[in-house]
Design a protein around this motif. Structure first.
Motif, PDB file in Angstrom:
ATOM      1  N   THR A  97       0.785  -1.324  -0.052  1.00 48.84           N
ATOM      2  CA  THR A  97      -0.089   0.039   0.020  1.00 48.84           C
ATOM      3  C   THR A  97       0.780   1.296   0.036  1.00 48.84           C
ATOM      4  OG1 THR A  97      -0.138  -0.019   2.468  1.00 48.84           O
ATOM      5  CG2 THR A  97      -1.755  -1.005   1.192  1.00 48.84           C
ATOM      6  N   GLY A  98       2.131   1.014   0.473  1.00 49.15           N
ATOM      7  CA  GLY A  98       2.895   2.279   0.755  1.00 49.15           C
ATOM      8  C   GLY A  98       2.426   3.126   2.070  1.00 49.15           C
ATOM      9  N   THR A  99       3.069   4.306   2.180  1.00 51.37           N
ATOM     10  CA  THR A  99       2.732   5.168   3.391  1.00 51.37           C
ATOM     11  C   THR A  99       3.105   6.435   3.198  1.00 51.37           C
ATOM     12  OG1 THR A  99       3.418   5.599   5.466  1.00 51.37           O
ATOM     13  CG2 THR A  99       5.064   4.486   4.108  1.00 51.37           C
ATOM     14  N   GLN A 100       2.064   7.165   3.619  1.00 49.75           N
ATOM     15  CA  GLN A 100       2.220   8.710   3.415  1.00 49.75           C
ATOM     16  C   GLN A 100       3.234   9.261   4.372  1.00 49.75           C
ATOM     17  OE1 GLN A 100      -1.809   9.914   4.436  1.00 49.75           O
ATOM     18  NE2 GLN A 100      -2.484   8.472   2.647  1.00 49.75           N
ATOM     19  N   VAL A 101       3.631   8.582   5.709  1.00 52.39           N
ATOM     20  CA  VAL A 101       4.813   9.157   6.296  1.00 52.39           C
ATOM     21  C   VAL A 101       5.737   8.278   6.384  1.00 52.39           C
ATOM     22  CG1 VAL A 101       3.023  10.526   8.122  1.00 52.39           C
ATOM     23  CG2 VAL A 101       3.495   8.086   8.311  1.00 52.39           C
ATOM     24  N   LYS A 102       6.932   8.787   6.964  1.00 52.77           N
ATOM     25  CA  LYS A 102       8.070   8.207   6.905  1.00 52.77           C
ATOM     26  C   LYS A 102       7.940   7.039   8.066  1.00 52.77           C
ATOM     27  CE  LYS A 102      13.103   8.716   6.517  1.00 52.77           C
ATOM     28  NZ  LYS A 102      14.079   9.704   6.574  1.00 52.77           N
ATOM     29  N   LEU A 103       8.533   5.818   7.952  1.00 52.75           N
ATOM     30  CA  LEU A 103       8.355   4.738   9.042  1.00 52.75           C
ATOM     31  C   LEU A 103       9.774   4.365   9.346  1.00 52.75           C
ATOM     32  CD1 LEU A 103       5.132   2.598   7.687  1.00 52.75           C
ATOM     33  CD2 LEU A 103       5.271   4.474   9.070  1.00 52.75           C
ATOM     34  N   TYR A 104       9.769   3.800  10.481  1.00 49.53           N
ATOM     35  CA  TYR A 104      11.104   2.991  10.753  1.00 49.53           C
ATOM     36  C   TYR A 104      10.678   1.494  11.271  1.00 49.53           C
ATOM     37  CZ  TYR A 104      12.577   7.984  10.911  1.00 49.53           C
ATOM     38  OH  TYR A 104      12.966   9.153  10.559  1.00 49.53           O
ATOM     39  N   GLU A 105      11.724   0.624  10.547  1.00 47.28           N
ATOM     40  CA  GLU A 105      11.313  -0.686  11.053  1.00 47.28           C
ATOM     41  C   GLU A 105      12.453  -0.597  11.973  1.00 47.28           C
ATOM     42  OE1 GLU A 105      10.695  -4.194   8.330  1.00 47.28           O
ATOM     43  OE2 GLU A 105      12.565  -4.528   9.086  1.00 47.28           O
ATOM     44  N   GLN A 106      11.990  -1.136  13.463  1.00 49.28           N
ATOM     45  CA  GLN A 106      13.068  -1.400  14.408  1.00 49.28           C
ATOM     46  C   GLN A 106      13.033  -2.954  14.777  1.00 49.28           C
ATOM     47  OE1 GLN A 106      11.153   1.755  16.990  1.00 49.28           O
ATOM     48  NE2 GLN A 106      12.434   3.268  16.019  1.00 49.28           N
ATOM     49  N   PHE A 107      14.189  -3.308  15.220  1.00 52.42           N
ATOM     50  CA  PHE A 107      14.450  -4.513  15.804  1.00 52.42           C
ATOM     51  C   PHE A 107      15.333  -4.976  17.053  1.00 52.42           C
ATOM     52  CE2 PHE A 107      17.173  -8.424  15.185  1.00 52.42           C
ATOM     53  CZ  PHE A 107      16.063  -9.240  14.772  1.00 52.42           C
ATOM     54  N   CYS A 108      14.393  -5.629  17.723  1.00 53.42           N
ATOM     55  CA  CYS A 108      15.098  -5.908  19.171  1.00 53.42           C
ATOM     56  C   CYS A 108      15.466  -7.572  19.074  1.00 53.42           C
ATOM     57  CB  CYS A 108      13.875  -5.885  20.093  1.00 53.42           C
ATOM     58  SG  CYS A 108      14.243  -6.668  21.607  1.00 53.42           S
ATOM     59  N   PRO A 109      16.887  -7.684  19.088  1.00 54.03           N
ATOM     60  CA  PRO A 109      17.429  -9.322  18.752  1.00 54.03           C
ATOM     61  C   PRO A 109      17.171 -10.050  20.017  1.00 54.03           C
ATOM     62  CG  PRO A 109      19.036  -7.518  19.508  1.00 54.03           C
ATOM     63  CD  PRO A 109      18.070  -6.757  19.599  1.00 54.03           C
ATOM     64  N   MET A 110      16.557  -9.451  21.156  1.00 51.57           N
ATOM     65  CA  MET A 110      16.382 -10.299  22.482  1.00 51.57           C
ATOM     66  C   MET A 110      15.146 -11.217  22.446  1.00 51.57           C
ATOM     67  SD  MET A 110      18.296  -8.054  25.345  1.00 51.57           S
ATOM     68  CE  MET A 110      17.949  -9.285  26.574  1.00 51.57           C
ATOM     69  N   GLY A 112       8.345  -3.192  26.980  1.00 51.43           N
ATOM     70  CA  GLY A 112       7.995  -1.939  27.649  1.00 51.43           C
ATOM     71  C   GLY A 112       9.000  -1.527  28.691  1.00 51.43           C
ATOM     72  N   SER A 113       8.421  -1.105  29.967  1.00 46.63           N
ATOM     73  CA  SER A 113       9.397  -0.666  30.841  1.00 46.63           C
ATOM     74  C   SER A 113      10.317  -1.286  31.257  1.00 46.63           C
ATOM     75  CB  SER A 113       8.664  -0.369  32.238  1.00 46.63           C
ATOM     76  OG  SER A 113       8.073  -1.320  32.599  1.00 46.63           O
ATOM     77  N   LYS A 114      10.354  -2.920  31.110  1.00 46.48           N
ATOM     78  CA  LYS A 114      11.334  -3.800  31.434  1.00 46.48           C
ATOM     79  C   LYS A 114      12.759  -3.209  30.735  1.00 46.48           C
ATOM     80  CE  LYS A 114       9.822  -8.255  32.320  1.00 46.48           C
ATOM     81  NZ  LYS A 114       9.839  -9.460  31.656  1.00 46.48           N
ATOM     82  N   MET A 115      12.636  -3.190  29.548  1.00 48.25           N
ATOM     83  CA  MET A 115      13.751  -2.882  28.696  1.00 48.25           C
ATOM     84  C   MET A 115      13.505  -1.701  27.654  1.00 48.25           C
ATOM     85  SD  MET A 115      16.506  -6.000  27.364  1.00 48.25           S
ATOM     86  CE  MET A 115      15.439  -7.124  28.395  1.00 48.25           C
ATOM     87  N   LEU A 116      13.095  -0.761  27.925  1.00 45.93           N
ATOM     88  CA  LEU A 116      12.321   0.310  27.200  1.00 45.93           C
ATOM     89  C   LEU A 116      13.412   0.459  26.016  1.00 45.93           C
ATOM     90  CD1 LEU A 116       9.917   1.907  26.597  1.00 45.93           C
ATOM     91  CD2 LEU A 116      10.742   3.781  28.123  1.00 45.93           C
ATOM     92  N   ASN A 117      14.518   0.855  25.832  1.00 50.06           N
ATOM     93  CA  ASN A 117      15.473   1.033  24.846  1.00 50.06           C
ATOM     94  C   ASN A 117      16.087  -0.040  24.104  1.00 50.06           C
ATOM     95  OD1 ASN A 117      14.838   3.657  25.691  1.00 50.06           O
ATOM     96  ND2 ASN A 117      16.406   3.744  27.219  1.00 50.06           N
ATOM     97  N   CYS A 118      15.786  -1.324  24.232  1.00 48.45           N
ATOM     98  CA  CYS A 118      16.298  -2.539  23.396  1.00 48.45           C
ATOM     99  C   CYS A 118      15.903  -2.341  22.074  1.00 48.45           C
ATOM    100  CB  CYS A 118      15.926  -3.538  24.181  1.00 48.45           C
ATOM    101  SG  CYS A 118      16.486  -5.090  23.403  1.00 48.45           S
ATOM    102  N   PRO A 144       8.119  -2.182  22.189  1.00 48.67           N
ATOM    103  CA  PRO A 144       6.783  -2.584  22.748  1.00 48.67           C
ATOM    104  C   PRO A 144       6.766  -3.980  23.301  1.00 48.67           C
ATOM    105  CG  PRO A 144       7.006  -2.648  20.390  1.00 48.67           C
ATOM    106  CD  PRO A 144       8.191  -2.151  20.820  1.00 48.67           C
ATOM    107  N   TYR A 145       7.921  -4.959  22.844  1.00 47.24           N
ATOM    108  CA  TYR A 145       7.873  -6.120  23.489  1.00 47.24           C
ATOM    109  C   TYR A 145       7.965  -6.198  24.933  1.00 47.24           C
ATOM    110  CZ  TYR A 145       7.505  -7.222  18.631  1.00 47.24           C
ATOM    111  OH  TYR A 145       7.136  -7.222  17.133  1.00 47.24           O
TER     112      TYR A 145
END
Lengths: 151, 200
Positions: B153-166, B186-192, B183-184
């Protein structure tokens, strides 16, 4: 005492009455070509385990226990089976796209790992549907293998 | 005395059966409600309600941007560990997915989209009724579905695909912001995690 008697009679009549309400049975002689066992070359031990532990609620054919003849038990079972088939029907396996197969396999693996399936209310009576640790590992290993072959 | 015993036994039996029966009825009603809802969702499809759910979906008036927004709201609820909110937003997403307008795509794209939507809807529905650990499991596959949808579909806004290896051997998700908010965990490891890809 009299009132108790009347109540008892009313309830008894209701209990007998509901026995006459017909139920739909989940039974089919035909195993469709899309069945999980037919599409995949499932080893025999796993095949038997899936049949006993999963197929009663996740296929078009349930092997009913005798107490299914008694209401309201039959309704309770009917509901379970309907829900189970909506979630996953092994008979219709090959009708699922690869994407959905992948999702289903992931759920199968997770739920067996976490002990959520087979349902405890089912294994309570169907003792032979219980999965030992070894059997769990066997099934999970096999499902992972199928999952990997999809990707 | 014997009589009293007998009567009591019968009553208990009958009582149990009636309770179970009413439980069952309640559940059935609930199911009906759900069925009704799905039907309503597709009211603007083509008017007939008796076809299969599969066939009925995807003639609506919602574009992929709405779905992305619903997805991001859901993601944000998981980031802040809000199970109840995620349930609600999962249901919202499921509804939107059923209304996605795919008419402007080619036949091949349409069938791919239908497949994606069907799968994604199932995950969104599960999210709407599960504890948070389950929600996150489903969110992983849902993220893959949504990513595949965007590829078409494409997207109107720029998106970032992010990845958590853990998480679960490595898991990706989409975000509108470069900043990592996992999102996987949450507060437990917010910046992973890290940005894996930018999607325009």
């Amino acid at each position: 005492m009299k009132i108790l008697k009347i109540i008892a009679i009313v309830l008894l009549v209701a209990f007998v009455g509901i026995q006459f309400i017909p139920t739909t049975r989940n039974q089919s002689e035909v195993v469709p070509k899309t069945d999980f066992m037919l599409v995949n070359d499932v080893p025999n031990d796993i095949k038997n385990k899936l049949q006993v532990s999963c197929y009663d609620c996740h296929s078009n054919n349930t092997i009913y226990p005798w107490y299914n003849k008694v209401q309201p038990v039959a309704w309770f079972l009917e509901d379970h089976i309907k829900e189970g088939k909506a979630e996953l029907n092994f008979n219709e396996w090959d009708d699922y796209s690869n994407r959905r197969k992948n999702s289903k396999l992931k759920s199968i693996i997770n739920q067996i790992e976490n002990g959520e399936m087979p349902l405890w209310s089912y294994t309570l009576i169907h003792k032979n549907a219980l999965l030992s640790t070894g059997e769990k590992e066997l099934i999970i290993g096999y499902m992972k293998q199928i999952k990997d072959s999809l990707n | 005395m014997k009589k009293v015993k007998l009567v009591t036994t019968i009553m208990v039996m009958a009582f149990i059966s009636l309770t179970t029966m009413s439980c069952k009825d309640a559940k059935k009603e609930h199911n009906n409600d759900e069925g009704h809802n799905t039907e309503m969702n597709h009211d603007n499809s083509d008017g007939h309600h008796d076809g299969k759910k599969k066939k009925m979906a995807m003639n609506g008036d919602i574009n992929s941007q709405t779905i992305l927004n619903d997805y991001f709201n859901l993601k944000d609820a998981l980031v802040v560990d809000d199970n109840a909110k995620a349930k609600e937003l999962g249901a919202t997403l499921a509804t939107s997915l059923g209304k996605l307008d795919i008419s402007k795509f080619t036949d091949a794209q349409q069938s791919e989209l239908k497949d994606i939507i069907e799968d994604a809807t199932e995950h969104a529905e599960h999210i709407s009724e599960s504890p948070i650990a389950h929600q996150r499991e489903h969110f992983k596959v849902l993220s893959k579905d949504i990513t595949d949808m965007v590829a078409i579909t494409g997207t109107q806004v720029k998106l970032y695909e992010q990845f958590c290896p853990m998480y679960d051997g490595g898991s990706a998700w989409l975000s509108m912001s470069k900043d990592i908010k996992n999102p996987y965990y949450g507060s437990k490891m917010l910046n992973c995690g890290k940005v894996q890809k930018e999607i325009n």
